[in-house]
Structures are given as structure tokens and as C-alpha cells.
Design a protein around this motif. Structure first.
Motif, PDB file in Angstrom:
ATOM      1  N   MET A   1       9.903  10.902  -9.544  1.00  0.00           N
ATOM      2  CA  MET A   1      11.171  11.699 -10.006  1.00  0.00           C
ATOM      3  C   MET A   1      12.265  11.637  -8.725  1.00  0.00           C
ATOM      4  O   MET A   1      11.584  11.310  -7.783  1.00  0.00           O
ATOM      5  CB  MET A   1      10.858  13.180 -10.279  1.00  0.00           C
ATOM      6  N   PRO A   2      13.423  11.508  -9.296  1.00  0.00           N
ATOM      7  CA  PRO A   2      14.551  11.798  -8.196  1.00  0.00           C
ATOM      8  C   PRO A   2      14.174  12.788  -7.162  1.00  0.00           C
ATOM      9  O   PRO A   2      13.904  13.954  -7.648  1.00  0.00           O
ATOM     10  CB  PRO A   2      15.779  11.867  -9.116  1.00  0.00           C
ATOM     11  N   TYR A   3      14.426  12.472  -6.030  1.00  0.00           N
ATOM     12  CA  TYR A   3      14.248  13.458  -4.879  1.00  0.00           C
ATOM     13  C   TYR A   3      12.881  14.082  -4.704  1.00  0.00           C
ATOM     14  O   TYR A   3      12.564  14.948  -3.912  1.00  0.00           O
ATOM     15  CB  TYR A   3      15.197  14.630  -5.137  1.00  0.00           C
ATOM     16  N   SER A   4      12.040  13.527  -5.561  1.00  0.00           N
ATOM     17  CA  SER A   4      10.425  14.123  -5.556  1.00  0.00           C
ATOM     18  C   SER A   4      10.146  15.624  -5.347  1.00  0.00           C
ATOM     19  O   SER A   4       9.650  15.889  -4.438  1.00  0.00           O
ATOM     20  CB  SER A   4       9.888  13.231  -4.337  1.00  0.00           C
ATOM     21  N   PRO A   5      10.822  16.329  -6.272  1.00  0.00           N
ATOM     22  CA  PRO A   5      10.295  17.714  -6.359  1.00  0.00           C
ATOM     23  C   PRO A   5       9.020  18.067  -6.417  1.00  0.00           C
ATOM     24  O   PRO A   5       8.333  17.331  -7.378  1.00  0.00           O
ATOM     25  CB  PRO A   5      11.391  18.256  -7.430  1.00  0.00           C
ATOM     26  N   HIS A   6       8.408  19.003  -5.651  1.00  0.00           N
ATOM     27  CA  HIS A   6       7.052  19.073  -5.725  1.00  0.00           C
ATOM     28  C   HIS A   6       6.803  20.327  -6.758  1.00  0.00           C
ATOM     29  O   HIS A   6       6.487  21.277  -6.458  1.00  0.00           O
ATOM     30  CB  HIS A   6       6.567  19.719  -4.233  1.00  0.00           C
ATOM     31  N   LEU A   7       6.920  19.850  -7.936  1.00  0.00           N
ATOM     32  CA  LEU A   7       6.630  20.482  -9.080  1.00  0.00           C
ATOM     33  C   LEU A   7       5.241  20.483  -9.688  1.00  0.00           C
ATOM     34  O   LEU A   7       4.907  21.489 -10.161  1.00  0.00           O
ATOM     35  CB  LEU A   7       7.510  20.002 -10.325  1.00  0.00           C
ATOM     36  N   PHE A   8       4.426  19.621  -9.321  1.00  0.00           N
ATOM     37  CA  PHE A   8       2.892  19.484  -9.589  1.00  0.00           C
ATOM     38  C   PHE A   8       2.092  18.573  -8.714  1.00  0.00           C
ATOM     39  O   PHE A   8       2.959  17.918  -7.643  1.00  0.00           O
ATOM     40  CB  PHE A   8       2.569  18.954 -10.989  1.00  0.00           C
ATOM     41  N   ASP A   9       0.900  18.917  -8.525  1.00  0.00           N
ATOM     42  CA  ASP A   9      -0.038  17.764  -7.671  1.00  0.00           C
ATOM     43  C   ASP A   9      -0.700  16.853  -8.418  1.00  0.00           C
ATOM     44  O   ASP A   9      -0.678  16.851  -9.461  1.00  0.00           O
ATOM     45  CB  ASP A   9      -0.974  18.659  -7.168  1.00  0.00           C
ATOM     46  N   GLY A  10      -1.256  15.810  -7.604  1.00  0.00           N
ATOM     47  CA  GLY A  10      -1.579  14.744  -8.470  1.00  0.00           C
ATOM     48  C   GLY A  10      -0.934  13.973  -9.042  1.00  0.00           C
ATOM     49  O   GLY A  10       0.181  13.791  -9.026  1.00  0.00           O
ATOM     50  N   ARG A  11      -1.320  13.328 -10.077  1.00  0.00           N
ATOM     51  CA  ARG A  11      -0.813  12.271 -11.156  1.00  0.00           C
ATOM     52  C   ARG A  11      -1.339  12.599 -12.509  1.00  0.00           C
ATOM     53  O   ARG A  11      -2.253  13.284 -12.845  1.00  0.00           O
ATOM     54  CB  ARG A  11      -1.260  10.839 -10.914  1.00  0.00           C
ATOM     55  N   ILE A  12      -0.344  12.745 -13.423  1.00  0.00           N
ATOM     56  CA  ILE A  12      -0.479  12.890 -14.840  1.00  0.00           C
ATOM     57  C   ILE A  12      -0.771  11.522 -15.551  1.00  0.00           C
ATOM     58  O   ILE A  12      -0.135  10.522 -15.288  1.00  0.00           O
ATOM     59  CB  ILE A  12       0.929  13.221 -15.413  1.00  0.00           C
ATOM     60  N   TRP A  13      -1.722  11.519 -16.219  1.00  0.00           N
ATOM     61  CA  TRP A  13      -2.358  10.133 -17.027  1.00  0.00           C
ATOM     62  C   TRP A  13      -2.401   9.343 -15.837  1.00  0.00           C
ATOM     63  O   TRP A  13      -2.106   8.116 -16.069  1.00  0.00           O
ATOM     64  CB  TRP A  13      -1.513   9.718 -18.068  1.00  0.00           C
ATOM     65  N   ASN A  14      -3.303   9.762 -15.100  1.00  0.00           N
ATOM     66  CA  ASN A  14      -3.743   8.705 -13.870  1.00  0.00           C
ATOM     67  C   ASN A  14      -4.182   7.404 -14.203  1.00  0.00           C
ATOM     68  O   ASN A  14      -5.273   7.504 -14.866  1.00  0.00           O
ATOM     69  CB  ASN A  14      -4.409   9.237 -12.809  1.00  0.00           C
ATOM     70  N   THR A  15      -3.589   6.323 -14.172  1.00  0.00           N
ATOM     71  CA  THR A  15      -4.281   4.900 -14.399  1.00  0.00           C
ATOM     72  C   THR A  15      -4.526   4.139 -13.124  1.00  0.00           C
ATOM     73  O   THR A  15      -3.272   3.947 -12.251  1.00  0.00           O
ATOM     74  CB  THR A  15      -3.756   4.275 -15.585  1.00  0.00           C
ATOM     75  N   ALA A  16      -5.487   3.739 -12.713  1.00  0.00           N
ATOM     76  CA  ALA A  16      -5.586   2.936 -11.472  1.00  0.00           C
ATOM     77  C   ALA A  16      -5.014   1.599 -11.556  1.00  0.00           C
ATOM     78  O   ALA A  16      -4.982   0.872 -12.587  1.00  0.00           O
ATOM     79  CB  ALA A  16      -7.159   2.346 -11.201  1.00  0.00           C
ATOM     80  N   PRO A  17      -4.495   0.952 -10.395  1.00  0.00           N
ATOM     81  CA  PRO A  17      -3.840  -0.053 -10.687  1.00  0.00           C
ATOM     82  C   PRO A  17      -4.712  -1.446 -10.391  1.00  0.00           C
ATOM     83  O   PRO A  17      -5.924  -1.178 -10.319  1.00  0.00           O
ATOM     84  CB  PRO A  17      -2.857  -0.168  -9.191  1.00  0.00           C
ATOM     85  N   HIS A  18      -4.002  -2.352 -10.741  1.00  0.00           N
ATOM     86  CA  HIS A  18      -4.724  -3.601 -10.615  1.00  0.00           C
ATOM     87  C   HIS A  18      -4.771  -4.579  -9.344  1.00  0.00           C
ATOM     88  O   HIS A  18      -3.507  -4.565  -8.740  1.00  0.00           O
ATOM     89  CB  HIS A  18      -4.796  -4.745 -11.915  1.00  0.00           C
ATOM     90  N   ARG A  19      -5.910  -5.176  -8.889  1.00  0.00           N
ATOM     91  CA  ARG A  19      -5.580  -6.072  -7.815  1.00  0.00           C
ATOM     92  C   ARG A  19      -4.575  -7.147  -8.266  1.00  0.00           C
ATOM     93  O   ARG A  19      -4.761  -7.659  -9.228  1.00  0.00           O
ATOM     94  CB  ARG A  19      -6.936  -6.654  -7.337  1.00  0.00           C
ATOM     95  N   GLY A  20      -3.713  -7.538  -7.237  1.00  0.00           N
ATOM     96  CA  GLY A  20      -2.920  -8.270  -7.569  1.00  0.00           C
ATOM     97  C   GLY A  20      -1.379  -7.981  -7.990  1.00  0.00           C
ATOM     98  O   GLY A  20      -0.477  -8.619  -7.942  1.00  0.00           O
TER      99      GLY A  20
END
Length: 264
Positions: free
Chosen positions: A74-93
Motif C-alpha cells: 500500500m502507498p506509504y505502508s500504513p501498519h494496518l495489519f501484520d504478515g501477508r494476506i493470501w501469502n504465496t511463496a516466490p519462485h527462484r528466478g
């Protein structure tokens, strides 16, 4: 077809009031912020660390939904929640945009080389992943200017990273200018859980995860939380060689053959 009775005076369009104009603008601002936060955001490439994949003056689109969303989405990164929502791991590359580990207001873009548990080391200028040499193929000499008009000259290679989580291997270009120095002969790094290891494709002109001194400046391992999105393609590319007022040079400043280049 709208009919008008003969002799009748056509009704006038009601003029927008200042309040309606403000409401219209507010709705569009909200829509654009939602798109920028959830789906897509443009970024400009100001430095040479991702040459030859990305050039100084490239404008790219980054998708936000690939890894889920954190406050850094989000713009300006407001601390509205912790962690990630619907977290998906990135891929190598993946070529990813993320927040700098020493200053979360700064965006970085690098290639994800290592995931949790990976062992990474540079030996004599070559990359080893989990004890295996990452294959590369020479494409010959290459030279381009960086953001300070200093030549970035060396050998261009096609490097092939092994896929992760069942994904296919990723073949992409890198630039090597030397096989010497601390960035080319490193200790073995082991990526901790919850982090990834990032490197620039311009291997000898990139401040990346290879640098991990406790001086408050180096990138080090990057928390998954810091991920902003995945770089997709170049939608504009401009090489500002001439002064801005020389408008007749503008068409020649555009890198036409680089437009819509996708990230590999």
C-alpha cells in the motif's frame, strides 16, 4: 433517436456542482489507489544493477497479487495489519520489487536467487546453488551506459537457474565484468526461513544479498514480508542522452526494441 416536439425548448444539461466534481475526483482517486494496491503498479528503473535485463530509464509494470499483500503493498505502508494476506511463496528466478531492508521507504528490484534452505556461494565469479554450479553460456562482449554515463562493459551470459516448487528452470541474462573481488568469492550463505536471497543481473555492480556486514547499509537476506510484487514487462524505455528541451531528439531516445520486453 430522441424526438423533440416542434416549438419546444430543449432542456439544458444540469451543470455539475463543485461538490459533484469533488465526488467524481474522489471516486477516481479511490479506484486508482485500489488498482495500485491490489493489482498493478508502475516503477521506474534508476540504476544499473539489473542490466542487461533492465536498462536505466525503463518503466515497468509490477503485479501485486503474485505473493499476496503486506502493508508494503500500500502507498506509504500504513501498519494496518501484520504478515501477508493470501501469502504465496516466490519462485527462484523471479524479478521482484521489495522494500530495502535498511529503509522500508525505499524500493529495490533484484532477481530472487535463493529461497529458504538454499545454500548459495560465489566461487571465482561463478554462482553455486546447493553445491552445484549454475550453468551459463557466453553471449559475447556487451557494453552499455549506467545512470552516470559510465560504461558497463563485460561478458553477457545466459544463466539457467533451477526451478522451484515444480516450476520450470529460469533462463535469463546476466552481465559479468570481473571474476575478482569480495562479491565473486564469498562464504556459503544459507537462506533462513522466512527470507530470500536476491542478486542483481549486473553481478559486479549490484548491492545485494551477498553483502551482509553489520554496518546498517548492506541488503543481506530479505524478509518475505518486504515483497511488493513481481516485475512483468517494460511498458516504456527512455535513454536520456540529450537535454530535455531538445524535443526533436525525443523519438531517438526511446528504446523501441526494448518496449514490452518481459522479465525472464
Amino acid at each position: 433517436m430522441t424526438e423533440v416536439t416542434p416549438g419546444a425548448t430543449p432542456s439544458k444539461r444540469k451543470e455539475d456542482t463543485p461538490l459533484e466534481i469533488v465526488r467524481f475526483i474522489a471516486i477516481w482517486v479511490i479506484v486508482l489507489l485500489a488498482i495500485r494496491t491490489v493489482f498493478l503498479e508502475p516503477f521506474n528503473i534508476p540504476s544499473a544493477s539489473m542490466i542487461p535485463t533492465l536498462q536505466v530509464g525503463d518503466y515497468i509494470f509490477v503485479t501485486k497479487y503474485d505473493y499476496g499483500w503486506s502493508r508494503f503493498s500500500m502507498p506509504y505502508s500504513p501498519h494496518l495489519f501484520d504478515g501477508r494476506i493470501w501469502n504465496t511463496a516466490p519462485h527462484r528466478g523471479d524479478v521482484a520489487v521489495f522494500r530495502y531492508t535498511q529503509d522500508n521507504s525505499v524500493d529495490y528490484i533484484k532477481r530472487i536467487i535463493g529461497l529458504p534452505g538454499d545454500h548459495i556461494q560465489m566461487r571465482g565469479g561463478e554462482l553455486y546453488l546447493n553445491g552445484t554450479l549454475v550453468p551459463r553460456k557466453s553471449l559475447g562482449a556487451y557494453s552499455v551506459m549506467d545512470e552516470n554515463r559510465v560504461p558497463q562493459a563485460g561478458i553477457r551470459y545466459l544463466e539457467t537457474l533451477p526451478g522451484s516448487a515444480g516450476a520450470a528452470p529460469v533462463t535469463h541474462q546476466i552481465l559479468k565484468q570481473t571474476d575478482e573481488g569480495e562479491a565473486n568469492d564469498t562464504r556459503e550463505y544459507v537462506v533462513p526461513e522466512g527470507y530470500f536471497f536476491a542478486m542483481g543481473d549486473n553481478r559486479d555492480n549490484s548491492g545485494d544479498s551477498r553483502f551482509q556486514r553489520d554496518n546498517g547499509l548492506d541488503l543481506g537476506y530479505v524478509p518475505m514480508l518486504n515483497l511488493v510484487g513481481k516485475a512483468r514487462f517494460v511498458f516504456f524505455s527512455y535513454e536520456a542522452v540529450h537535454p530535455f528541451w531538445q524535443f526533436w531528439q525525443w523519438p531517438f531516445e526511446i528504446r523501441w526494441n526494448h518496449l514490452f520486453a518481459t522479465m525472464h
